[in-house]
Design an enzyme around this catalytic site. Structure first.
Site, short mmCIF file in Angstrom:
data_model
loop_
_atom_site.label_atom_id
_atom_site.label_comp_id
_atom_site.label_asym_id
_atom_site.label_seq_id
_atom_site.Cartn_x
_atom_site.Cartn_y
_atom_site.Cartn_z
N GLU A 254 0.83 -1.21 0.00
CA GLU A 254 0.00 0.00 0.00
C GLU A 254 0.86 1.26 0.00
O GLU A 254 0.53 2.26 -0.65
CB GLU A 254 -0.95 0.00 1.21
CG GLU A 254 -2.05 -1.04 1.14
CD GLU A 254 -2.94 -0.86 -0.09
OE1 GLU A 254 -3.43 0.27 -0.32
OE2 GLU A 254 -3.15 -1.84 -0.82
N TRP A 257 2.12 1.66 -3.53
CA TRP A 257 1.09 2.21 -4.42
C TRP A 257 1.14 3.74 -4.41
O TRP A 257 0.99 4.40 -5.45
CB TRP A 257 -0.31 1.75 -3.99
CG TRP A 257 -0.82 0.52 -4.66
CD1 TRP A 257 -0.97 -0.72 -4.10
CD2 TRP A 257 -1.27 0.38 -6.01
NE1 TRP A 257 -1.49 -1.61 -5.02
CE2 TRP A 257 -1.68 -0.97 -6.20
CE3 TRP A 257 -1.37 1.26 -7.08
CZ2 TRP A 257 -2.18 -1.43 -7.41
CZ3 TRP A 257 -1.87 0.79 -8.30
CH2 TRP A 257 -2.27 -0.54 -8.45
N TRP A 285 -20.20 10.74 -21.79
CA TRP A 285 -20.74 10.70 -20.42
C TRP A 285 -22.17 11.24 -20.39
O TRP A 285 -22.51 12.16 -21.13
CB TRP A 285 -19.87 11.52 -19.48
CG TRP A 285 -18.44 11.06 -19.39
CD1 TRP A 285 -17.34 11.67 -19.91
CD2 TRP A 285 -17.95 9.90 -18.70
NE1 TRP A 285 -16.20 10.95 -19.61
CE2 TRP A 285 -16.55 9.86 -18.87
CE3 TRP A 285 -18.57 8.87 -17.98
CZ2 TRP A 285 -15.74 8.86 -18.34
CZ3 TRP A 285 -17.77 7.87 -17.45
CH2 TRP A 285 -16.38 7.86 -17.62
N ASN A 320 -11.23 2.40 2.02
CA ASN A 320 -10.70 2.22 0.67
C ASN A 320 -11.55 1.28 -0.19
O ASN A 320 -11.76 1.53 -1.38
CB ASN A 320 -9.26 1.71 0.73
CG ASN A 320 -8.57 1.83 -0.62
OD1 ASN A 320 -8.54 2.92 -1.20
ND2 ASN A 320 -8.04 0.74 -1.13
N TRP A 338 -15.41 10.74 -14.54
CA TRP A 338 -14.58 10.52 -13.35
C TRP A 338 -14.04 11.83 -12.78
O TRP A 338 -13.80 11.92 -11.58
CB TRP A 338 -13.43 9.56 -13.67
CG TRP A 338 -12.43 10.06 -14.68
CD1 TRP A 338 -12.42 9.82 -16.02
CD2 TRP A 338 -11.27 10.87 -14.43
NE1 TRP A 338 -11.35 10.44 -16.63
CE2 TRP A 338 -10.62 11.08 -15.67
CE3 TRP A 338 -10.72 11.45 -13.28
CZ2 TRP A 338 -9.45 11.85 -15.80
CZ3 TRP A 338 -9.57 12.21 -13.40
CH2 TRP A 338 -8.94 12.40 -14.65
N TRP A 361 -9.23 7.17 -9.38
CA TRP A 361 -10.43 7.48 -10.16
C TRP A 361 -10.30 7.01 -11.59
O TRP A 361 -11.25 6.48 -12.18
CB TRP A 361 -10.74 8.98 -10.09
CG TRP A 361 -11.64 9.30 -8.94
CD1 TRP A 361 -11.27 9.78 -7.72
CD2 TRP A 361 -13.05 9.10 -8.88
NE1 TRP A 361 -12.37 9.90 -6.90
CE2 TRP A 361 -13.48 9.49 -7.59
CE3 TRP A 361 -14.00 8.64 -9.80
CZ2 TRP A 361 -14.82 9.43 -7.20
CZ3 TRP A 361 -15.33 8.58 -9.41
CH2 TRP A 361 -15.73 8.97 -8.12
#
Length: 429
Positions: A254, A257, A285, A320, A338, A361
């Site tokens: 993590e 990341w 969209w 998360n 997004w 996102w």
């Protein structure tokens, strides 16, 4: 002669690389923090993150006052503040820890060019990450755009690295006396928020059980570390040492990341506003504003989505696992861009980190690096069975569930899934 140390995303005295270098190499260091008016003008006056910054600054000020020193706190545009400081002091150098976001890079370039015109050095240091910029790249010199090989190389590099400590708190005698103000929240036009930042937990127990508990929001077994890393109230070096000591690969991953997304934003700053995979910018969209407002308020009729959004609005946090569910729902079920969701999270998340937020996102939308394929669409109802089957988390935030006061689903899942697949296929296939 005066050396300035500029606190930014490193709001602590202990193990602060740039501060240590400034104090080690100079006899008269002026420590400053600037509340950037360009950033603050975009925020609500009770923004909890501004309050948290003020708390951290007050902690630094208390430590300095204990040894007869003090921190200077300003409000305004950084370049203008530096023009004032240079006019009022014989400045020979500015020290700071590096910041990698696009706005920060533009800001620092402007400050650097001004200082250079005055023959003043701007020395910057790596502090908020273990590896930065081009330190973890492929053998051909190109950046990694997939997490797994990046993490593998990160770990290989880490094995060859000796983590150092920078005990800047032992050199506070080199801070110079000054008469600059220490501004309060009221002084900058802000007020205290009701939302509180949680203390972080990197205890042996949490790290040891992290993999088994991290996906279940009702258990509340997350570290709450991200906001502290965001503002630098804790050293990333100390946290990585903790994770290493517990030998927990999942927790360690993590942290990696975070650096993966930072280097992506460094190499691809256009992803702030554009899809990493350009063809995804052709998606048509729906962008229904009424639907977006219902998503923001947690009134979609999908309990997991609504619980997550209500948790975010009330506390500035969201688990998360739930972030993935609400993001997928906005992009795939509602067909809302997004970027709308990213902007809302930027406004609300205490731990808002531009690189991670954009990366995650775009992952949810299918448009980013290492992205979920567009045909992977979370079923929010099935997610309840996997991660909150007893409804403990959901009922905490959606107490009217199973009553007539709870709204009907905003869209039917099967219809939404088929519509999404059609629209995405038309754009990207």
């Amino acid at each position: 002669m005066t050396t300035i140390f500029w606190f930014r995303r490193d709001l602590r005295l202990a193990d602060n690389k740039g501060l240590f270098e400034a104090l080690k190499n100079n006899q008269a260091v002026l420590p400053i923090f600037i509340f950037d008016s360009k950033i603050l003008e975009q925020l609500p006056k009770s923004d909890a993150r501004v309050g948290f910054i003020q708390e951290l600054l007050s902690g630094i000020q208390s430590e300095l006052q204990a040894v007869g020193k003090s921190l200077a706190v300003f409000y305004g545009e950084p370049l203008e503040i530096f023009k004032k400081l240079v006019a009022e002091n014989q400045v020979e150098a500015l020290y700071a820890n590096r910041d990698y976001e696009p706005y920060a890079r533009q800001r620092d370039k402007a400050v650097y060019e001004f200082l250079q015109s005055k023959n003043i050095e701007f020395k910057s240091f790596k502090d908020q990450v273990i590896f930065e910029k081009n330190e973890v790249i492929k053998d051909d010199g190109l950046p990694y755009v997939v997490y797994t090989p990046y993490s593998r190389k990160w770990k290989e590099n880490f094995k060859k690295t000796k983590l150092e400590s920078y005990p800047s708190e032992t050199l506070l005698r080199h801070i110079q006396a000054h008469t600059y103000p220490f501004l309060s929240l009221n002084d900058i036009g802000f007020e205290k928020s009701q939302i509180k930042v949680m203390p972080y937990d990197v205890s042996e127990n949490l790290i040891r059980n992290y993999e088994a508990t991290r996906n279940f929001p009702a258990q509340d077994k997350t570290s709450y570390l991200s906001v502290h890393l965001r503002f630098g109230s804790v050293s990333i070096r100390k946290i990585v040492e903790k994770a290493m000591a517990q030998k927990n690969e999942t927790f360690w991953n993590e942290l990696i990341w975070r650096e993966f997304f930072m280097q992506i934003l460094w190499h691809f700053p256009q992803t702030v506003t554009r899809s990493f995979r350009p063809k995804y910018d052709a998606i048509q969209w729906n962008n229904n504003e009424a639907d977006f407002k219902k998503w923001c308020k947690g009134q979609t009729g999908y309990p997991f989505v609504d619980a997550g959004m209500r948790q975010l609005n009330a506390t500035g946090y969201m688990h998360n696992r739930v972030r993935m569910i609400v993001a997928s729902f906005l992009c795939k079920h509602l067909l809302i861009d997004w970027r709308w969701g990213e902007a809302y999270f930027a406004l609300k998340l205490l731990d808002y980190e531009q690189a991670s937020n954009i990366g995650n996102w775009q992952w949810a939308a299918g448009s980013g690096v290492d992205a979920a394929p567009y045909f992977r669409i979370f079923n929010p109802t099935e997610q309840i069975k996997k991660f909150d089957k007893d409804l403990k988390y959901i009922k905490k935030w959606v107490p009217e569930l199973e009553t007539s006061h709870y709204p009907e689903p905003i869209v039917e899942h099967k219809f939404a899934r088929e519509r999404c697949l059609k629209v995405y296929k038309e754009a990207v296939a």
